[in-house]
Design a protein around this motif. Structure first.
Motif, mmCIF file in Angstrom:
data_model
loop_
_atom_site.group_PDB
_atom_site.id
_atom_site.type_symbol
_atom_site.label_atom_id
_atom_site.label_comp_id
_atom_site.label_asym_id
_atom_site.label_seq_id
_atom_site.Cartn_x
_atom_site.Cartn_y
_atom_site.Cartn_z
ATOM 1 N N ARG A 4 0.843 -1.188 0.000
ATOM 2 C CA ARG A 4 0.000 0.000 0.000
ATOM 3 C C ARG A 4 0.875 1.233 0.000
ATOM 4 N N ARG A 29 1.521 4.033 -5.245
ATOM 5 C CA ARG A 29 0.223 3.383 -5.417
ATOM 6 C C ARG A 29 0.363 2.123 -6.263
ATOM 7 N N LEU A 31 -1.155 0.384 -9.314
ATOM 8 C CA LEU A 31 -1.954 0.782 -10.472
ATOM 9 C C LEU A 31 -2.958 -0.313 -10.817
ATOM 10 N N ASP A 32 -4.126 0.071 -11.253
ATOM 11 C CA ASP A 32 -5.167 -0.920 -11.561
ATOM 12 C C ASP A 32 -5.199 -1.266 -13.055
ATOM 13 N N TRP A 33 -4.041 -1.336 -13.671
ATOM 14 C CA TRP A 33 -3.933 -1.717 -15.072
ATOM 15 C C TRP A 33 -4.117 -3.227 -15.196
ATOM 16 N N THR A 35 -3.380 -6.976 -15.879
ATOM 17 C CA THR A 35 -2.130 -7.733 -15.842
ATOM 18 C C THR A 35 -2.428 -9.224 -15.849
ATOM 19 N N ILE A 40 1.533 -7.317 -10.768
ATOM 20 C CA ILE A 40 0.965 -6.000 -10.471
ATOM 21 C C ILE A 40 1.880 -4.901 -11.017
#
Length: 95
Positions: A4, A29, A31-33, A35, A40
């Motif tokens: 986090r 952070r 990232l919410d890409w 994968t 991640i």
């Protein structure tokens, strides 16, 4: 372990083959890409031996390959401040 914001992790070859030379990394952070499963994207700062940020990076790593070094401090509870009284206004004599 999902890092986090504020966590410092040790990134080695276990996290990705691109890290022949291990680095310390302070997470800004996750990232919410999209994968692959178990991978991640992290955005943060590469740290030198003193713990100072030397460059900002986005890295693609396996979550299981990260070694947790230091946790971010727990957020402090929000304190409610008492409202201030308005300042007393008095006329000012000029001249």
């Amino acid at each position: 372990m999902l890092p986090r914001s504020g966590d410092v992790v040790h990134v080695t070859r276990a996290a990705s083959v691109q890290f022949l030379r291990p680095i310390m990394f302070r997470v800004i952070r996750v990232l919410d890409w999209p994968t692959y499963d178990g991978w991640i994207w992290l955005e943060g700062y590469e740290l030198n031996a003193s713990g100072d940020a030397v460059s900002r990076r986005s890295i693609f790593v396996q979550r299981e390959g990260l070694r947790h070094l230091r946790s971010a401090p727990e957020p402090r509870p929000h304190t409610v401040r008492t409202p201030r009284r308005p300042a007393a206004r008095t006329p000012v004599r000029v001249g």
